[in-house]
Design a protein around this motif. Sequence first.
Motif, short mmCIF file in Angstrom:
data_model
loop_
_atom_site.label_atom_id
_atom_site.label_comp_id
_atom_site.label_asym_id
_atom_site.label_seq_id
_atom_site.Cartn_x
_atom_site.Cartn_y
_atom_site.Cartn_z
N HIS A 5 0.83 -1.21 0.00
CA HIS A 5 0.00 0.00 0.00
C HIS A 5 0.86 1.26 0.00
N SER A 9 0.68 4.22 -2.79
CA SER A 9 0.51 5.67 -2.61
C SER A 9 1.69 6.44 -3.18
N ARG A 10 2.85 5.81 -3.24
CA ARG A 10 4.00 6.55 -3.78
C ARG A 10 3.90 6.68 -5.31
N GLN A 13 -2.46 5.47 -7.90
CA GLN A 13 -3.60 5.96 -7.13
C GLN A 13 -4.56 4.80 -6.93
#
Length: 435
Positions: A5, A9-10, A13
Amino acid sequence: MPEAHALISRHFQADSGVLVFGEQVSLDAIVAKYGTPLFIYDARVLDRKYASLRQTLPSNFSISYSVKANPSQAILKHFLEKGCGLEIASSGEFLQALQAGCAPESILFAGPGKTEAELELVLAKGIGEIHIESALEVERIAMISQRLGVMANVAIRVNPTGEALGGAMRMGGQSTPFGIDEEELEAIVDRICSHPALTFRGLHLFSGTQILDYVVLVSQYRKGVDIARRIVKKTGNPLHTLDFGGGWGIPYFGKEEELDTQQLTVGLDELFSEIRDDPDFTGTQFMVEPGRYLVGEAGVYVSQIIDIKVSRGKKFLIVDGGMHQHLAASGNFGQVIKKNFPVCLVNKLDEPMEETVDVVGPLCTPLDVLARGIQLPVATVGDFVGVLQSGAYGRTASPLHFLSHRSPPEVLVKEGEAKLVRRRGTYEDLTSDCV
Ligand SMILES: Cc1ncc(COP(=O)(O)O)c(C=O)c1O
Protein backbone atom coordinates in the motif's frame (compact mmCIF):
# COMPACT_ATOMS: atom_id res chain seq x y z
CA MET A 1 0.84 0.81 6.47
CA PRO A 2 1.49 -2.48 4.61
CA GLU A 3 4.40 -2.10 2.18
CA ALA A 4 2.39 -2.78 -1.00
CA HIS A 5 0.00 0.00 0.00
CA ALA A 6 2.88 2.36 0.70
CA LEU A 7 4.23 1.71 -2.78
CA ILE A 8 0.81 2.30 -4.31
CA SER A 9 0.51 5.67 -2.61
CA ARG A 10 4.00 6.55 -3.78
CA HIS A 11 3.56 5.59 -7.44
CA PHE A 12 -0.10 5.06 -8.31
CA GLN A 13 -3.60 5.96 -7.13
CA ALA A 14 -6.67 4.09 -5.98
CA ASP A 15 -10.34 4.80 -6.59
CA SER A 16 -12.92 2.99 -4.44
CA GLY A 17 -10.28 0.39 -3.62
CA VAL A 18 -9.29 -0.22 -7.25
CA LEU A 19 -5.78 0.49 -8.52
CA VAL A 20 -5.49 3.41 -10.96
CA PHE A 21 -2.59 3.97 -13.38
CA GLY A 22 -1.44 7.31 -14.78
CA GLU A 23 -3.95 9.10 -12.52
CA GLN A 24 -6.83 8.24 -14.85
CA VAL A 25 -6.91 4.64 -16.05
CA SER A 26 -8.46 2.13 -13.72
CA LEU A 27 -7.31 -1.47 -13.48
CA ASP A 28 -10.92 -2.55 -14.16
CA ALA A 29 -10.86 -0.93 -17.59
CA ILE A 30 -7.50 -2.47 -18.48
CA VAL A 31 -8.34 -6.05 -17.49
CA ALA A 32 -11.78 -5.78 -19.10
CA LYS A 33 -10.06 -4.97 -22.39
CA TYR A 34 -6.90 -7.07 -22.26
CA GLY A 35 -7.66 -9.89 -19.82
CA THR A 36 -5.28 -11.49 -17.31
CA PRO A 37 -2.55 -12.33 -16.58
CA LEU A 38 -0.70 -9.27 -17.87
CA PHE A 39 2.00 -6.73 -17.12
CA ILE A 40 0.96 -3.07 -16.81
CA TYR A 41 3.54 -0.25 -16.91
CA ASP A 42 2.96 3.35 -15.93
CA ALA A 43 4.87 5.93 -18.01
CA ARG A 44 4.61 8.50 -15.21
CA VAL A 45 6.65 6.25 -12.96
CA LEU A 46 9.24 5.75 -15.74
CA ASP A 47 9.45 9.54 -16.04
CA ARG A 48 9.77 10.04 -12.31
CA LYS A 49 12.55 7.47 -12.02
CA TYR A 50 14.41 8.91 -14.99
CA ALA A 51 14.14 12.40 -13.47
CA SER A 52 15.41 11.08 -10.15
CA LEU A 53 18.41 9.42 -11.82
CA ARG A 54 19.20 12.60 -13.76
CA GLN A 55 18.95 14.78 -10.67
CA THR A 56 21.12 12.46 -8.62
CA LEU A 57 23.95 12.14 -11.13
CA PRO A 58 26.34 15.00 -11.87
CA SER A 59 25.09 16.83 -14.97
CA ASN A 60 27.89 15.66 -17.26
CA PHE A 61 26.86 11.96 -17.06
CA SER A 62 25.19 10.17 -19.95
CA ILE A 63 22.69 7.36 -19.45
CA SER A 64 22.39 4.09 -21.38
CA TYR A 65 19.30 2.10 -20.46
CA SER A 66 20.10 -1.60 -19.94
CA VAL A 67 17.84 -3.47 -22.36
CA LYS A 68 17.95 -6.76 -20.44
CA ALA A 69 15.84 -5.29 -17.62
CA ASN A 70 12.86 -4.91 -19.95
CA PRO A 71 13.32 -5.10 -23.71
CA SER A 72 9.82 -4.04 -24.77
CA GLN A 73 9.89 -1.75 -27.77
CA ALA A 74 7.66 0.78 -26.03
CA ILE A 75 10.04 0.97 -23.07
CA LEU A 76 13.11 1.31 -25.29
CA LYS A 77 11.44 4.07 -27.29
CA HIS A 78 10.41 5.83 -24.08
CA PHE A 79 14.03 6.11 -22.95
CA LEU A 80 15.39 6.84 -26.43
CA GLU A 81 13.03 9.84 -26.60
CA LYS A 82 14.71 11.16 -23.46
CA GLY A 83 18.11 10.99 -25.13
CA CYS A 84 19.37 7.78 -23.52
CA GLY A 85 21.64 5.33 -25.30
CA LEU A 86 21.16 1.57 -24.85
CA GLU A 87 23.30 -1.15 -23.31
CA ILE A 88 22.85 -4.62 -24.82
CA ALA A 89 24.12 -8.13 -24.11
CA SER A 90 23.23 -10.10 -27.24
CA SER A 91 22.54 -9.75 -30.95
CA GLY A 92 18.84 -10.20 -30.18
CA GLU A 93 18.96 -7.13 -27.94
CA PHE A 94 20.98 -5.31 -30.62
CA LEU A 95 18.29 -5.93 -33.23
CA GLN A 96 15.55 -4.85 -30.82
CA ALA A 97 17.51 -1.67 -30.07
CA LEU A 98 17.80 -0.87 -33.80
CA GLN A 99 14.13 -1.61 -34.32
CA ALA A 100 13.24 0.85 -31.58
CA GLY A 101 15.12 3.51 -33.55
CA CYS A 102 18.43 3.57 -31.68
CA ALA A 103 21.45 4.64 -33.75
CA PRO A 104 24.09 1.86 -33.68
CA GLU A 105 26.69 4.29 -32.38
CA SER A 106 24.53 4.89 -29.28
CA ILE A 107 24.69 1.19 -28.34
CA LEU A 108 27.16 -0.48 -25.96
CA PHE A 109 27.65 -4.24 -26.04
CA ALA A 110 28.72 -5.87 -22.75
CA GLY A 111 28.44 -9.42 -21.44
CA PRO A 112 30.49 -12.62 -21.58
CA GLY A 113 30.40 -15.18 -24.40
CA LYS A 114 29.81 -12.90 -27.38
CA THR A 115 29.91 -15.13 -30.46
CA GLU A 116 31.70 -14.38 -33.71
CA ALA A 117 28.38 -14.01 -35.48
CA GLU A 118 27.20 -11.50 -32.88
CA LEU A 119 30.41 -9.49 -33.06
CA GLU A 120 30.35 -9.49 -36.82
CA LEU A 121 26.78 -8.24 -36.89
CA VAL A 122 27.37 -5.33 -34.50
CA LEU A 123 30.71 -4.32 -36.04
CA ALA A 124 29.27 -4.32 -39.54
CA LYS A 125 26.48 -1.99 -38.39
CA GLY A 126 28.87 0.37 -36.56
CA ILE A 127 28.19 -0.21 -32.85
CA GLY A 128 29.28 2.51 -30.40
CA GLU A 129 31.44 0.43 -28.07
CA ILE A 130 32.12 -3.21 -27.24
CA HIS A 131 33.06 -3.98 -23.67
CA ILE A 132 35.80 -6.59 -23.46
CA GLU A 133 35.13 -9.44 -21.06
CA SER A 134 38.15 -11.70 -21.77
CA ALA A 135 41.59 -11.79 -23.39
CA LEU A 136 40.28 -14.02 -26.16
CA GLU A 137 37.58 -11.50 -26.96
CA VAL A 138 40.26 -8.89 -27.76
CA GLU A 139 41.74 -11.17 -30.44
CA ARG A 140 38.32 -12.13 -31.77
CA ILE A 141 37.16 -8.52 -32.16
CA ALA A 142 40.48 -7.53 -33.76
CA MET A 143 40.25 -10.39 -36.25
CA ILE A 144 36.66 -9.61 -37.25
CA SER A 145 37.31 -5.86 -37.53
CA GLN A 146 40.26 -6.50 -39.79
CA ARG A 147 38.22 -8.83 -41.95
CA LEU A 148 35.45 -6.24 -42.26
CA GLY A 149 37.88 -3.35 -42.71
CA VAL A 150 36.44 -1.37 -39.81
CA MET A 151 37.82 0.04 -36.58
CA ALA A 152 36.29 -1.33 -33.37
CA ASN A 153 35.78 0.94 -30.37
CA VAL A 154 36.48 -1.17 -27.30
CA ALA A 155 36.38 -0.53 -23.57
CA ILE A 156 37.45 -2.97 -20.86
CA ARG A 157 35.00 -4.24 -18.29
CA VAL A 158 36.98 -4.44 -15.07
CA ASN A 159 36.52 -7.02 -12.35
CA PRO A 160 37.81 -4.94 -9.45
CA THR A 161 39.59 -6.27 -6.41
CA GLY A 162 37.44 -7.01 -3.39
CA GLU A 163 36.84 -3.56 -1.87
CA ALA A 164 33.78 -1.45 -2.49
CA LEU A 165 31.39 -4.26 -3.15
CA GLY A 166 27.78 -4.75 -2.26
CA GLY A 167 24.35 -5.44 -3.70
CA ALA A 168 22.20 -8.52 -3.84
CA MET A 169 23.98 -10.32 -6.66
CA ARG A 170 27.68 -9.78 -6.93
CA MET A 171 29.28 -9.89 -10.33
CA GLY A 172 32.76 -8.76 -9.45
CA GLY A 173 35.48 -8.71 -6.79
CA GLN A 174 35.91 -12.47 -6.84
CA SER A 175 36.51 -15.19 -9.42
CA THR A 176 33.93 -14.39 -12.05
CA PRO A 177 33.20 -14.82 -15.76
CA PHE A 178 32.58 -11.06 -15.98
CA GLY A 179 35.27 -8.62 -17.05
CA ILE A 180 39.06 -8.54 -16.82
CA ASP A 181 40.61 -8.98 -13.38
CA GLU A 182 41.98 -5.64 -12.22
CA GLU A 183 45.41 -7.22 -11.78
CA GLU A 184 45.55 -7.99 -15.52
CA LEU A 185 44.28 -4.67 -16.79
CA GLU A 186 47.61 -3.21 -17.98
CA ALA A 187 48.42 -6.28 -20.09
CA ILE A 188 45.04 -6.12 -21.83
CA VAL A 189 45.35 -2.37 -22.43
CA ASP A 190 48.74 -3.04 -24.08
CA ARG A 191 47.23 -5.73 -26.26
CA ILE A 192 44.38 -3.46 -27.40
CA CYS A 193 46.61 -0.47 -28.04
CA SER A 194 49.01 -2.54 -30.11
CA HIS A 195 46.27 -3.67 -32.45
CA PRO A 196 45.66 -1.45 -35.51
CA ALA A 197 41.98 -2.40 -35.83
CA LEU A 198 41.09 -1.52 -32.22
CA THR A 199 40.54 1.86 -30.57
CA PHE A 200 40.86 1.79 -26.80
CA ARG A 201 37.99 3.92 -25.49
CA GLY A 202 37.72 3.40 -21.78
CA LEU A 203 36.74 1.37 -18.77
CA HIS A 204 33.52 -0.14 -17.49
CA LEU A 205 32.94 -1.13 -13.89
CA PHE A 206 29.92 -3.08 -12.86
CA SER A 207 30.10 -5.41 -9.96
CA GLY A 208 26.60 -6.03 -8.72
CA THR A 209 22.91 -5.34 -9.03
CA GLN A 210 20.23 -4.22 -6.54
CA ILE A 211 22.42 -1.90 -4.46
CA LEU A 212 20.36 0.08 -1.96
CA ASP A 213 23.22 1.58 0.05
CA TYR A 214 24.51 4.87 -1.33
CA VAL A 215 27.81 4.37 0.49
CA VAL A 216 28.50 1.25 -1.58
CA LEU A 217 27.73 3.07 -4.82
CA VAL A 218 29.93 6.05 -3.97
CA SER A 219 32.83 3.80 -3.02
CA GLN A 220 32.41 1.81 -6.25
CA TYR A 221 32.48 5.01 -8.28
CA ARG A 222 35.56 6.17 -6.39
CA LYS A 223 37.21 2.86 -7.15
CA GLY A 224 36.36 3.37 -10.83
CA VAL A 225 37.93 6.82 -10.81
CA ASP A 226 41.08 5.44 -9.15
CA ILE A 227 41.47 2.63 -11.67
CA ALA A 228 40.85 5.07 -14.53
CA ARG A 229 43.58 7.38 -13.24
CA ARG A 230 46.00 4.45 -13.11
CA ILE A 231 45.29 3.56 -16.74
CA VAL A 232 45.51 7.20 -17.87
CA LYS A 233 48.96 7.44 -16.28
CA LYS A 234 49.93 4.34 -18.23
CA THR A 235 48.62 5.36 -21.66
CA GLY A 236 49.24 9.09 -21.28
CA ASN A 237 45.76 9.91 -22.60
CA PRO A 238 42.45 10.58 -20.83
CA LEU A 239 39.79 7.92 -21.42
CA HIS A 240 36.97 8.64 -23.85
CA THR A 241 34.46 6.87 -21.62
CA LEU A 242 34.23 5.78 -18.00
CA ASP A 243 31.13 3.63 -17.46
CA PHE A 244 30.02 2.95 -13.89
CA GLY A 245 27.47 0.28 -14.91
CA GLY A 246 24.00 -0.17 -13.45
CA GLY A 247 23.15 -1.64 -10.09
CA TRP A 248 20.96 1.01 -8.45
CA GLY A 249 18.37 -0.90 -6.41
CA ILE A 250 14.68 -0.57 -5.56
CA PRO A 251 12.99 -1.82 -2.38
CA TYR A 252 11.22 -5.17 -2.69
CA PHE A 253 11.18 -6.88 0.66
CA GLY A 254 10.24 -6.26 4.27
CA LYS A 255 12.12 -3.37 5.69
CA GLU A 256 14.19 -2.48 2.62
CA GLU A 257 14.48 1.29 2.23
CA GLU A 258 14.68 3.26 -0.99
CA LEU A 259 18.14 4.27 -2.15
CA ASP A 260 18.94 7.60 -0.47
CA THR A 261 19.43 9.69 -3.60
CA GLN A 262 20.04 12.89 -1.65
CA GLN A 263 23.03 11.39 0.10
CA LEU A 264 24.13 9.77 -3.14
CA THR A 265 24.09 13.19 -4.85
CA VAL A 266 26.23 14.64 -2.08
CA GLY A 267 28.74 11.77 -2.35
CA LEU A 268 28.93 11.90 -6.15
CA ASP A 269 29.18 15.70 -6.24
CA GLU A 270 32.10 15.53 -3.84
CA LEU A 271 33.87 12.85 -5.87
CA PHE A 272 33.36 14.49 -9.25
CA SER A 273 34.17 18.01 -8.06
CA GLU A 274 37.55 16.63 -6.95
CA ILE A 275 38.34 15.66 -10.55
CA ARG A 276 36.50 18.45 -12.39
CA ASP A 277 39.71 20.26 -13.39
CA ASP A 278 41.94 17.20 -13.37
CA PRO A 279 43.67 16.87 -16.78
CA ASP A 280 43.50 13.06 -16.41
CA PHE A 281 39.76 13.37 -17.05
CA THR A 282 39.66 16.09 -19.69
CA GLY A 283 37.07 15.10 -22.27
CA THR A 284 36.08 11.87 -20.50
CA GLN A 285 32.40 11.01 -20.86
CA PHE A 286 31.12 9.58 -17.57
CA MET A 287 28.21 7.24 -17.93
CA VAL A 288 25.87 4.73 -16.26
CA GLU A 289 23.78 1.88 -17.67
CA PRO A 290 20.98 1.15 -15.21
CA GLY A 291 18.00 -1.11 -15.79
CA ARG A 292 16.11 -1.98 -12.61
CA TYR A 293 16.13 1.53 -11.13
CA LEU A 294 14.50 2.99 -14.25
CA VAL A 295 11.78 0.41 -14.93
CA GLY A 296 11.32 -1.81 -11.87
CA GLU A 297 8.84 0.32 -9.97
CA ALA A 298 6.74 1.19 -13.03
CA GLY A 299 5.38 -2.34 -13.54
CA VAL A 300 2.60 -4.36 -11.93
CA TYR A 301 1.93 -8.00 -12.79
CA VAL A 302 -1.79 -8.71 -12.49
CA SER A 303 -3.41 -12.14 -12.35
CA GLN A 304 -6.93 -13.23 -11.47
CA ILE A 305 -8.01 -15.67 -8.77
CA ILE A 306 -9.34 -18.83 -10.41
CA ASP A 307 -9.78 -21.04 -7.35
CA ILE A 308 -9.53 -20.87 -3.58
CA LYS A 309 -8.87 -23.95 -1.47
CA VAL A 310 -7.83 -24.91 2.03
CA SER A 311 -5.41 -27.81 2.47
CA ARG A 312 -4.79 -29.02 6.02
CA GLY A 313 -5.61 -25.64 7.43
CA LYS A 314 -3.62 -23.55 4.90
CA LYS A 315 -5.44 -21.32 2.45
CA PHE A 316 -4.31 -21.09 -1.19
CA LEU A 317 -5.39 -18.49 -3.72
CA ILE A 318 -4.80 -20.07 -7.13
CA VAL A 319 -4.30 -17.48 -9.86
CA ASP A 320 -4.05 -17.62 -13.64
CA GLY A 321 -0.46 -16.28 -13.65
CA GLY A 322 2.68 -17.63 -12.02
CA MET A 323 6.41 -18.23 -12.05
CA HIS A 324 6.48 -19.00 -15.79
CA GLN A 325 5.63 -15.33 -16.40
CA HIS A 326 7.24 -13.77 -13.34
CA LEU A 327 10.05 -16.00 -12.17
CA ALA A 328 11.58 -13.33 -9.94
CA ALA A 329 8.43 -12.96 -7.83
CA SER A 330 8.46 -16.70 -7.15
CA GLY A 331 11.94 -16.33 -5.68
CA ASN A 332 13.57 -18.52 -8.29
CA PHE A 333 15.57 -15.85 -10.15
CA GLY A 334 18.72 -15.75 -8.09
CA GLN A 335 17.25 -15.09 -4.70
CA VAL A 336 18.82 -17.03 -1.88
CA ILE A 337 15.98 -16.69 0.59
CA LYS A 338 12.49 -16.78 -0.85
CA LYS A 339 10.90 -13.53 0.22
CA ASN A 340 7.62 -12.07 -0.98
CA PHE A 341 7.49 -9.28 -3.50
CA PRO A 342 4.95 -6.62 -2.46
CA VAL A 343 1.61 -8.24 -3.31
CA CYS A 344 -1.96 -7.01 -2.79
CA LEU A 345 -5.52 -7.45 -3.99
CA VAL A 346 -5.60 -4.60 -6.48
CA ASN A 347 -9.41 -4.44 -6.55
CA LYS A 348 -9.77 -4.42 -2.74
CA LEU A 349 -7.19 -1.85 -1.67
CA ASP A 350 -9.52 -0.29 0.89
CA GLU A 351 -10.44 -3.53 2.68
CA PRO A 352 -8.78 -4.70 5.91
CA MET A 353 -6.17 -7.48 5.88
CA GLU A 354 -8.08 -10.34 7.42
CA GLU A 355 -6.50 -13.57 6.28
CA THR A 356 -3.14 -15.21 5.75
CA VAL A 357 -2.78 -17.01 2.43
CA ASP A 358 -0.34 -18.38 -0.14
CA VAL A 359 -0.82 -17.08 -3.69
CA VAL A 360 0.10 -19.82 -6.15
CA GLY A 361 0.10 -20.21 -9.93
CA PRO A 362 -1.32 -22.97 -12.10
CA LEU A 363 1.93 -24.85 -12.81
CA CYS A 364 2.48 -28.40 -11.63
CA THR A 365 5.39 -27.57 -9.38
CA PRO A 366 5.63 -26.46 -5.75
CA LEU A 367 7.99 -23.70 -6.96
CA ASP A 368 5.05 -21.87 -8.51
CA VAL A 369 4.35 -19.55 -5.59
CA LEU A 370 3.89 -15.79 -6.00
CA ALA A 371 3.56 -15.07 -2.28
CA ARG A 372 3.89 -17.17 0.87
CA GLY A 373 2.00 -16.56 4.10
CA ILE A 374 0.87 -13.04 3.25
CA GLN A 375 -1.91 -11.02 4.81
CA LEU A 376 -4.65 -10.01 2.38
CA PRO A 377 -8.29 -8.94 2.58
CA VAL A 378 -10.78 -11.81 2.32
CA ALA A 379 -10.51 -12.90 -1.32
CA THR A 380 -13.11 -14.32 -3.64
CA VAL A 381 -12.78 -16.03 -7.00
CA GLY A 382 -12.48 -13.31 -9.67
CA ASP A 383 -10.45 -10.89 -7.52
CA PHE A 384 -7.18 -9.55 -8.92
CA VAL A 385 -3.76 -10.08 -7.37
CA GLY A 386 -1.12 -7.46 -8.19
CA VAL A 387 2.61 -8.04 -7.80
CA LEU A 388 4.27 -4.63 -7.53
CA GLN A 389 7.88 -3.72 -8.47
CA SER A 390 7.52 -5.94 -11.56
CA GLY A 391 8.78 -3.71 -14.37
CA ALA A 392 12.35 -5.09 -14.42
CA TYR A 393 13.48 -8.70 -14.88
CA GLY A 394 9.81 -9.79 -14.95
CA ARG A 395 8.41 -11.18 -18.19
CA THR A 396 11.82 -11.10 -19.88
CA ALA A 397 13.52 -13.19 -17.19
CA SER A 398 10.83 -15.89 -17.03
CA PRO A 399 10.49 -19.40 -18.52
CA LEU A 400 7.47 -18.38 -20.61
CA HIS A 401 7.08 -21.71 -22.35
CA PHE A 402 6.82 -23.91 -19.29
CA LEU A 403 3.43 -25.64 -19.32
CA SER A 404 2.55 -24.06 -22.67
CA HIS A 405 0.52 -21.13 -21.43
CA ARG A 406 0.10 -18.20 -23.79
CA SER A 407 2.65 -15.49 -23.03
CA PRO A 408 1.32 -12.46 -21.12
CA PRO A 409 0.66 -9.15 -22.87
CA GLU A 410 2.11 -5.82 -21.81
CA VAL A 411 0.16 -2.59 -21.50
CA LEU A 412 1.73 0.86 -21.17
CA VAL A 413 -0.37 3.59 -19.60
CA LYS A 414 0.83 6.88 -21.05
CA GLU A 415 -0.86 10.26 -21.44
CA GLY A 416 -4.13 8.99 -19.99
CA GLU A 417 -4.37 6.01 -22.31
CA ALA A 418 -3.74 2.29 -21.81
CA LYS A 419 -1.97 1.03 -24.93
CA LEU A 420 -1.30 -2.61 -25.71
CA VAL A 421 2.44 -2.67 -26.42
CA ARG A 422 2.86 -6.45 -26.67
CA ARG A 423 0.00 -8.76 -27.55
CA ARG A 424 -0.85 -11.94 -25.69
CA GLY A 425 0.83 -14.97 -27.25
CA THR A 426 -1.39 -17.24 -29.32
CA TYR A 427 -1.72 -21.02 -29.24
CA GLU A 428 -0.22 -20.99 -32.76
CA ASP A 429 2.91 -19.31 -31.32
CA LEU A 430 3.43 -22.44 -29.23
CA THR A 431 4.04 -24.63 -32.26
CA SER A 432 5.14 -22.15 -34.92
CA ASP A 433 8.84 -23.02 -34.50
CA CYS A 434 8.34 -26.81 -34.55
CA VAL A 435 9.58 -28.57 -37.69
C1 LIG B 1 26.72 -5.22 -17.97
C2 LIG B 1 25.44 -4.85 -17.29
N1 LIG B 1 25.03 -3.57 -17.34
C3 LIG B 1 23.88 -3.17 -16.75
C4 LIG B 1 23.07 -4.07 -16.06
C5 LIG B 1 21.80 -3.57 -15.43
O1 LIG B 1 21.84 -3.73 -14.07
P1 LIG B 1 20.70 -3.13 -13.11
O2 LIG B 1 19.39 -3.59 -13.64
O3 LIG B 1 21.04 -3.68 -11.78
O4 LIG B 1 20.83 -1.64 -13.16
C6 LIG B 1 23.47 -5.41 -15.97
C7 LIG B 1 22.67 -6.39 -15.23
O5 LIG B 1 22.96 -7.53 -15.06
C8 LIG B 1 24.69 -5.81 -16.60
O6 LIG B 1 25.11 -7.07 -16.55
